[in-house]
Motif scaffolding. Structure first.
Motif, PDB file in Angstrom:
ATOM      1  N   VAL A  17      -1.993 -24.779 -25.603  1.00 32.08           N
ATOM      2  CA  VAL A  17      -0.832 -25.154 -25.177  1.00 32.08           C
ATOM      3  C   VAL A  17      -0.865 -24.284 -23.597  1.00 32.08           C
ATOM      4  N   VAL A  18      -0.478 -25.253 -22.638  1.00 31.20           N
ATOM      5  CA  VAL A  18      -0.579 -24.565 -21.304  1.00 31.20           C
ATOM      6  C   VAL A  18       0.939 -24.843 -20.851  1.00 31.20           C
ATOM      7  N   LEU A  19       1.392 -23.970 -20.182  1.00 31.87           N
ATOM      8  CA  LEU A  19       2.869 -24.079 -19.727  1.00 31.87           C
ATOM      9  C   LEU A  19       2.814 -24.023 -18.489  1.00 31.87           C
ATOM     10  N   LEU A  20       3.596 -25.262 -17.745  1.00 30.79           N
ATOM     11  CA  LEU A  20       3.188 -25.690 -16.413  1.00 30.79           C
ATOM     12  C   LEU A  20       4.963 -25.136 -15.667  1.00 30.79           C
ATOM     13  N   ARG A  21       4.817 -24.205 -14.712  1.00 34.71           N
ATOM     14  CA  ARG A  21       6.005 -23.872 -13.921  1.00 34.71           C
ATOM     15  C   ARG A  21       5.752 -23.923 -12.600  1.00 34.71           C
ATOM     16  N   ASP A  22       6.764 -24.437 -11.821  1.00 33.18           N
ATOM     17  CA  ASP A  22       6.437 -24.452 -10.216  1.00 33.18           C
ATOM     18  C   ASP A  22       5.071 -24.798  -9.715  1.00 33.18           C
ATOM     19  N   GLY A  23       4.504 -25.897 -10.128  1.00 34.58           N
ATOM     20  CA  GLY A  23       3.458 -26.638  -9.797  1.00 34.58           C
ATOM     21  C   GLY A  23       2.124 -25.974 -10.169  1.00 34.58           C
ATOM     22  N   ARG A  24       2.206 -24.873 -10.932  1.00 32.81           N
ATOM     23  CA  ARG A  24       0.970 -24.056 -11.197  1.00 32.81           C
ATOM     24  C   ARG A  24       0.956 -23.644 -13.037  1.00 32.81           C
ATOM     25  N   GLN A  29       1.646 -21.302 -15.704  1.00 29.15           N
ATOM     26  CA  GLN A  29       2.327 -20.000 -15.908  1.00 29.15           C
ATOM     27  C   GLN A  29       1.751 -19.278 -16.896  1.00 29.15           C
ATOM     28  N   ALA A  30       1.562 -19.858 -18.017  1.00 26.84           N
ATOM     29  CA  ALA A  30       1.058 -19.233 -19.266  1.00 26.84           C
ATOM     30  C   ALA A  30       0.173 -20.222 -20.078  1.00 26.84           C
ATOM     31  N   GLU A  31      -0.584 -19.668 -21.032  1.00 27.71           N
ATOM     32  CA  GLU A  31      -1.227 -20.632 -22.030  1.00 27.71           C
ATOM     33  C   GLU A  31      -1.705 -19.684 -23.042  1.00 27.71           C
ATOM     34  N   ALA A  32      -1.960 -20.455 -24.346  1.00 31.86           N
ATOM     35  CA  ALA A  32      -2.170 -19.747 -25.409  1.00 31.86           C
ATOM     36  C   ALA A  32      -3.006 -20.725 -26.429  1.00 31.86           C
ATOM     37  N   ARG A  33      -4.047 -20.135 -26.944  1.00 31.95           N
ATOM     38  CA  ARG A  33      -4.767 -20.947 -28.079  1.00 31.95           C
ATOM     39  C   ARG A  33      -4.014 -20.878 -29.430  1.00 31.95           C
ATOM     40  N   GLN A  34      -4.495 -21.559 -30.346  1.00 28.89           N
ATOM     41  CA  GLN A  34      -3.915 -21.782 -31.624  1.00 28.89           C
ATOM     42  C   GLN A  34      -4.501 -20.227 -32.104  1.00 28.89           C
ATOM     43  N   GLY A  35      -3.470 -19.407 -32.750  1.00 26.73           N
ATOM     44  CA  GLY A  35      -4.040 -18.128 -33.327  1.00 26.73           C
ATOM     45  C   GLY A  35      -3.740 -17.062 -32.364  1.00 26.73           C
ATOM     46  N   ASP A  36      -3.434 -17.252 -31.043  1.00 29.92           N
ATOM     47  CA  ASP A  36      -3.050 -16.039 -30.037  1.00 29.92           C
ATOM     48  C   ASP A  36      -1.565 -15.703 -30.461  1.00 29.92           C
ATOM     49  N   PRO A  37      -1.355 -14.515 -30.128  1.00 32.00           N
ATOM     50  CA  PRO A  37      -0.233 -14.174 -30.683  1.00 32.00           C
ATOM     51  C   PRO A  37       0.954 -14.825 -29.846  1.00 32.00           C
ATOM     52  N   THR A  38       0.718 -15.100 -28.419  1.00 31.31           N
ATOM     53  CA  THR A  38       2.034 -15.796 -27.677  1.00 31.31           C
ATOM     54  C   THR A  38       1.983 -17.186 -28.026  1.00 31.31           C
ATOM     55  N   HIS A  39       1.230 -17.864 -28.987  1.00 33.03           N
ATOM     56  CA  HIS A  39       1.213 -19.138 -29.139  1.00 33.03           C
ATOM     57  C   HIS A  39       2.572 -19.861 -29.889  1.00 33.03           C
ATOM     58  N   ALA A  40       2.967 -18.945 -30.747  1.00 29.99           N
ATOM     59  CA  ALA A  40       4.279 -19.354 -31.534  1.00 29.99           C
ATOM     60  C   ALA A  40       5.495 -19.400 -30.344  1.00 29.99           C
ATOM     61  N   GLY A  41       5.426 -18.298 -29.478  1.00 31.29           N
ATOM     62  CA  GLY A  41       6.492 -18.272 -28.572  1.00 31.29           C
ATOM     63  C   GLY A  41       6.245 -19.442 -27.385  1.00 31.29           C
ATOM     64  N   LEU A  42       5.261 -19.784 -27.308  1.00 30.16           N
ATOM     65  CA  LEU A  42       5.287 -21.259 -26.218  1.00 30.16           C
ATOM     66  C   LEU A  42       5.739 -22.311 -27.045  1.00 30.16           C
ATOM     67  N   LEU A  43       5.532 -22.432 -28.251  1.00 29.09           N
ATOM     68  CA  LEU A  43       5.881 -23.740 -29.048  1.00 29.09           C
ATOM     69  C   LEU A  43       7.476 -23.501 -29.236  1.00 29.09           C
ATOM     70  N   ASP A  44       7.992 -22.347 -29.297  1.00 25.33           N
ATOM     71  CA  ASP A  44       9.358 -22.118 -29.422  1.00 25.33           C
ATOM     72  C   ASP A  44      10.190 -22.718 -28.270  1.00 25.33           C
ATOM     73  N   ILE A  45       9.739 -22.720 -27.351  1.00 22.92           N
ATOM     74  CA  ILE A  45      10.577 -23.354 -25.976  1.00 22.92           C
ATOM     75  C   ILE A  45      10.494 -24.741 -26.253  1.00 22.92           C
ATOM     76  N   LEU A  46       9.899 -25.298 -26.884  1.00 17.95           N
ATOM     77  CA  LEU A  46      10.013 -26.801 -26.989  1.00 17.95           C
ATOM     78  C   LEU A  46      11.381 -27.484 -28.116  1.00 17.95           C
ATOM     79  N   ARG A  47      11.343 -28.489 -27.712  1.00 21.36           N
ATOM     80  CA  ARG A  47      12.388 -29.200 -28.516  1.00 21.36           C
ATOM     81  C   ARG A  47      12.014 -29.347 -29.949  1.00 21.36           C
ATOM     82  N   PRO A  48      12.656 -28.719 -31.098  1.00 19.51           N
ATOM     83  CA  PRO A  48      12.158 -28.654 -32.406  1.00 19.51           C
ATOM     84  C   PRO A  48      12.543 -30.026 -32.999  1.00 19.51           C
ATOM     85  N   ASP A  49      11.741 -30.780 -33.929  1.00 17.55           N
ATOM     86  CA  ASP A  49      12.308 -31.773 -34.922  1.00 17.55           C
ATOM     87  C   ASP A  49      10.947 -32.172 -35.697  1.00 17.55           C
TER      88      ASP A  49
END
Lengths: 563, 555
Positions: A534-541, A543-563
């Motif tokens: 997952v690659v997070l884009l902010r201000d045109g570059r 900002q963060a990225e995480a592979r499945q299994g990385d500790p930050t992966h779940a955090g990146l998914l959490d900012i997305l709309r759940p359903d």
């Protein structure tokens, strides 16, 4: 004017010069048969009267003129029929060629930029302009050509009878017929443009009045918006009034030029008869021939106004009528890389901040990447850059083979007014029905297909009308499955679908993501979880990225709309 | 009002009389030719009988003067007809535009915006050729040939008979081979219009075609289908054009028969047909000159045939826009008072019942609700439960069949709607943004200063939406908000609503539906900031938003 019309004329000329000239020639032949018919009739009557007066009625040859008159009546009929067929056939051929050329013109990158923001206006304008160009040959070029040919041949015939008889037609009719359309088209350019703009404004404001009714009413502005529609009608009326004045004026001028030619011919022939330079029957022939010749000039009045319209259309469509340029190639990505964007910046003119600002993004072969970020973070710009729809200000984009050979699925997949089969064949022109059915099955479309009595021959409506949004997305997936491409671009593929449908579609999609690289642009959690990274884009570059299994992966998914 | 009931003659008697006058003027111009033809024929007669050349001068001047008269009559007819027809078009447009806002935006049966645009714009303009060409041509066809026939009859009954035989044969033969083929050719022309549809359809999906590398194949397909259409069309036209050939044949044969009869008569071989006396060269030529003009109105009428179909279709389209609405709206609007400060509104719904026209059951029945001034209430319920309908009823965008809406104790009706709406702000689920600048989209033509605009943008967290775009506030939005994401469009709409500082009641319809989490939070935040010190009624699915209200009402 010629500069604007020349790409069009060249297109016509290359395509069907023989049919174009043949149509105009038949038009002229019809008119000339009319000239000869009336001229011969006038001669016949006057000659019989003269013969009767001279007491030579018994020796007068009635057979040849009578046969001539009947023959000319038939020739005129035949020529008219042929002219109609040939000119319409030529027009339809032009119509086919013109649409093909326009489509190719619009298919170049950036050409359709205006199409993306204001599709309705552009498409409306295009329809009006193409219609104006369609009638260019039939209503303008052929009648002008025919009228001038008739005037010249008529002058020649009169000159043979007596040189002095040729001048009235030569000096009055030929200049009027040649110059008037040119003058009217020039004078009509401004009101034509104003008319086109007012009609577009009327249309757009009417759409806004109807679509935005709630907003207008609640802001207390519904009456004002209705007035705005009517203000566009007032401008339209002014432009149409100017065109009508021009039409009335040019009609009177053309008419008077013809009548003046007739009167001068009358005076010249009266003088010549008195001088015994010509006989009275020849004078009658000249007069009636000149009179019938005026018929050739009547269509020029309407033709002149049409020429004005066509000119404006050619001016606007000009760039699309020239041969398209080639797409600038992308750099070739190294082995094992499906996409590499390095230091890419994109800046819209006049904008405060750049949309992309030194973006680095690499996707390996077979990798699935989800691109997330707030709306306006530049996600769609990245897709446009990859597809070759936009050019970066800085940085480089590399693709396998240097060509944007991709599969594109969006929340509004474009389906066309065509059969189901033809919509699928876009992706794989050579595919057999069995392959199509297999792809449809893999995309979960088989139950829908089963309900269609005509199967693959079922015709879709405009924009895939007749299918639900879930069915549309399935069909787009089937189309994607048919295309062997190293990179898939998925733009919010399940946005706007209800949860059950979306889950169902993703279940069909998931096993198909292996074997090629995939870029998913999304703000939905259910789509992002499919990705390896997952690659997070902010201000045109990035900002963060995480592979499945990385500790930050779940955090990146959490900012997305759940359903 | 049904399509057939939109009768131009009764609705626009003055304009239609003017169009008839235009036809009469045109007919008069056609009849002046009779005088010109007499002068012309007399002069040639003089030439044949040895008159001096100077004898031609007076008739020549006469012909020229009559020509000026004809030019004047034609120009007058052209202008008069156009002005009358254009007045009809403008008045029909005005009537349709006046009627449109009477349909409720929540009425599913109201005319679609695409249809409205096409009828109001290009179709209404198609009335012009029908009114200015077809109508006068029809009148001219009735007058000019009849008069010419009578004039010819006064000279020779045989020549008149020749014309009379040729003329009625034209309509008969045209009916036999023409009309059916003409209908077919009209259909074919409509299919040609479909070619534009094909082109536009493919242009709309150009991104997809480019992505699939199918541009070349589509271009060839476009051409092939145009070619196929051409072959089909030509097959139809081959028959359809027979009718124009027949018209040509009889017109030409009519002239030929008249000429042959007169010539033989002058030679003494057909010594009858001229009422006992013998024709002169002058009268013979006179009749010959009249013969083509006898047929001309028929040809003009045939040429205007296609104008009629387009005109009648346009009239039918306009008639649909003029029908009274099935679900009406409360009319009345007033500009918000920019100086007023917000006074929270009390809202009372008592026994509200509503049913959409054509539906079997009430979408809202016996619904009552009291909202205190400054209270924030969420309406929660599944789709189809009537949440949006209730909001529309409160705003007067629909009219309840039962019960009453009271705002600060005043019943909502035609007389109070304007004042009530001036104190409301609306945030819809699908806000309409039109092609134009942010500035114009926010103001909607209302008068607010730059400072108020920036404050509203700030309150709606929409400042960055504008700042990121080329040109800032002056920057453009595409049709229907193209180029903006759903969240951005919603925030711009919120800023638009926030501009009405006098609003004491805020109505928000699903403000956070279909938004990502951050956008939804931004919109909810802005909405609550705006609703501070104001009454708020919001419909939603979003439990997070509902939890932030004072009260939740389940439907």
């Amino acid at each position: 004017m010629m500069r604007d019309l020349s790409p069009l004329l060249r297109l016509f000329w290359q395509e069907r010069r023989r049919a174009l000239l043949g149509g105009a020639a038949l038009m002229a032949a019809t008119l000339l048969a009319g000239v000869a018919l009336l001229g011969l009739s006038g001669w016949f009557i006057t000659a019989t009267a003269a013969a009767a007066m001279a007491g030579a009625a018994a020796t007068f040859d009635i057979f040849a003129p009578g046969a001539g008159i009947r023959l000319l009546a038939l020739v005129r009929t035949g020529a008219r029929y042929g002219e109609r067929l040939v000119t319409h056939d030529a027009t339809l051929r032009m119509l086919a060629r013109l649409r093909e050329r326009l489509f190719r013109g619009y298919a170049t990158p950036n050409a359709a930029g205006a199409l993306r923001l204001r599709p309705a206006r552009l498409l409306f304008r295009l329809t009006a302009e193409v219609d104006a160009l369609d009638s260019l040959y039939l209503r303008v070029l052929a009648p002008i050509g025919a009228a001038l040919a008739v005037a010249l041949l008529l002058s020649l015939g009169l000159w043979l009878a007596h040189p002095s008889l040729a001048w009235p037609v030569m000096l009055l009719l030929v200049p009027a017929g040649g110059l008037l359309p040119w003058w009217v088209a020039r004078a009509a350019l401004r009101p034509n443009r104003r008319r086109a703009l007012a009609l577009e404004a009327l249309r757009a404001r009417a759409v806004d009045l109807a679509q935005g009714q709630t907003e207008w009413v609640m802001a207390g502005r519904a009456a004002a918006q209705a007035d705005a529609v009517l203000a566009a009608d007032t401008r339209l009326a002014q432009a149409e009034d100017a065109l009508n004045r021009l039409d009335a004026r040019s009609g009177a001028l053309l008419f008077m030029a013809g009548q003046a030619a007739l009167v001068v011919t009358l005076l010249v022939s009266a003088t010549l008869v008195e001088q015994r330079a010509i006989s009275a029957p020849i004078a009658a022939l000249a007069l009636l021939a000149a009179l019938a010749g005026l018929e050739a000039f009547t269509p020029l009045r309407r033709g002149a106004l049409e020429l004005g319209r066509a000119w404006l259309a050619a001016r606007r469509l000009g760039p699309r009528l020239r041969a398209p340029d080639a797409t600038p190639p992308r750099a070739t990505a190294p082995q094992g890389v499906a996409l590499r964007m390095a230091g890419v910046s994109l800046h819209y003119p006049g904008a405060g901040a750049p949309v992309l600002n030194g973006l680095d993004l690499q996707i390996a072969e077979g990798e699935c990447v989800a691109l997330v970020g707030e709306s306006g973070a530049g996600k769609s710009s990245i897709l446009a850059l990859i597809a070759g729809e936009a050019e970066p200000a800085e940085g480089s984009i590399a693709l396998p083979d240097g060509r944007p050979r991709t599969v594109w699925m969006s929340q509004h997949p474009a389906l066309f007014q065509d059969s189901l089969r033809d919509n699928l064949l876009l992706a794989a022109p050579e595919a057999e029905d069995a392959a199509l059915l297999a792809a449809l099955d893999a995309a979960g479309f088989t139950p829908v297909l089963a309900a269609m009595p005509e199967g693959l021959d079922t015709r879709l409506g405009e924009g895939g009308f007749g299918l639900s949004s879930g069915q549309t997305r399935r069909l787009a997936l089937a189309r994607a499955l048919l295309r062997p491409a190293p990179l898939w671009l998925l733009d919010e593929p399940t946005e706007g679908l209800d949860r059950a449908t979306a889950q169902d579609l993703l279940r069909s999609l998931h096993p198909r993501l292996s074997g090629h690289a995939t870029l998913i642009v999304t703000h939905l959690r259910r789509e992002a979880v499919l990705a390896d990274r997952v690659v997070l884009l902010r201000d045109g570059r990035v900002q963060a990225e995480a592979r499945q299994g990385d500790p930050t992966h779940a955090g990146l998914l959490d900012i997305l709309r759940p359903d | 009002m049904s399509a057939a009931a939109l009768k131009l003659e009764t609705r626009f008697p003055r304009e239609m009389a003017r169009i008839r006058q235009a036809g009469l003027l045109q007919a008069a111009s056609g009849l002046v030719w009779i005088g010109q033809a007499a002068l012309l024929a007399g002069t040639v007669h003089g030439m044949a009988t040895g008159a001096p050349g100077s004898d031609a001068v007076l008739p020549a001047i006469g012909i020229l003067v009559l020509a000026l008269l004809r030019a004047g009559l034609d120009a007058a007819a052209n202008r008069r007809g156009f002005l009358a027809a254009r007045a009809i078009v403008s008045q029909l447009r005005r009537a349709a535009v006046d009627n449109l806002p009477r349909f409720s935006p929540f009425d599913r049966a109201r005319p679609a915006s695409g249809q409205v645009a096409s009828v109001l714009a290009e179709q209404a303009d198609a009335l012009l050729p029908w009114l200015t060409r077809w109508h006068p041509a029809r009148l001219r066809m009735a007058i000019v040939p009849t008069v010419i026939l009578l004039v010819v009859l006064a000279q020779s009954w045989v020549a008149a008979l020749a014309l009379l035989i040729a003329a009625p044969l034209i309509p008969i033969f045209m009916a036999l081979i023409g009309l059916r083929a003409r209908d077919a050719s009209d259909r074919q022309m409509a299919e040609l219009g479909g070619m534009n549809g094909f082109l536009l359809d493919r242009l709309r999906g150009l991104d997809t075609l480019r992505a699939f590398g199918a541009v070349d194949a589509t271009a060839r397909q476009l051409r092939a289908s145009a070619e196929r259409l051409r072959r089909q069309t030509m097959a139809v036209l081959r028959i359809a054009f027979l009718s124009s050939a027949v018209l040509e044949l009889f017109a030409a044969l009519g002239v030929a028969m008249v000429a042959t009869f007169i010539g033989l008569h002058l030679l003494g071989q057909l010594p009858f047909g001229a009422w006992g006396s013998n024709l002169t060269l002058a009268s013979g030529l006179f009749m010959l000159l009249l013969a083509p003009e006898f047929f001309q109105p028929l040809r003009d009428f045939a040429a205007a045939y296609h104008d009629r179909a387009a005109g009648e279709a346009a009239l039918a389209g306009l008639a649909r826009l003029l029908e009274p609405p099935a679900a009406p709206i409360l009319l009345g609007e007033a500009a918000p008072d920019a100086a007023a400060s917000p006074i929270p509104m009390r809202l009372a719904l008592a026994g509200i019942g509503f049913r959409y026209p054509g539906e079997a059951r009430d979408v809202v029945a016996g619904f009552s609700l009291d909202v205190a001034p400054g209270e924030h209430v969420a309406l929660l319920g599944p789709s189809g439960a009537g949440k949006s309908t209730l909001l529309a009823l409160v705003a007067g965008l629909l009219v309840p069949h039962e019960g009453a809406v009271r705002l600060d104790g005043i019943p909502l009706d035609e007389s109070s709607a304007a004042a009530a709406r001036a104190r409301m702000a609306w945030l819809g689920a699908r806000p309409h943004l039109f092609a134009g600048s942010f500035h114009a989209n926010l103001l909607l033509g209302r008068r607010f200063g730059q400072a108020e605009l920036l404050a509203a943008l700030d309150l709606a967290s929409a400042g960055d939406v504008v700042a990121r775009r080329p040109g800032g506030l002056k920057g453009g939005i595409g049709e229907g908000g193209l180029g903006l994401s759903g969240g951005e469009a919603r925030r711009i709409a919120l800023a638009r609503a926030a501009l009405n500082d006098a609003a004491g009641l805020i109505l928000a319809d699903e403000p956070t539906a279909h938004l990502d989490r951050q956008s939804a939070a931004a919109v909810a935040e802005g909405l609550l900031r705006l609703a501070k010190g104001r009454t708020l009624l919001v419909t939603t699915h979003d439990p997070a938003l509902a939890a932030r209200m004072d009260r939740v009402v389940r439907l």
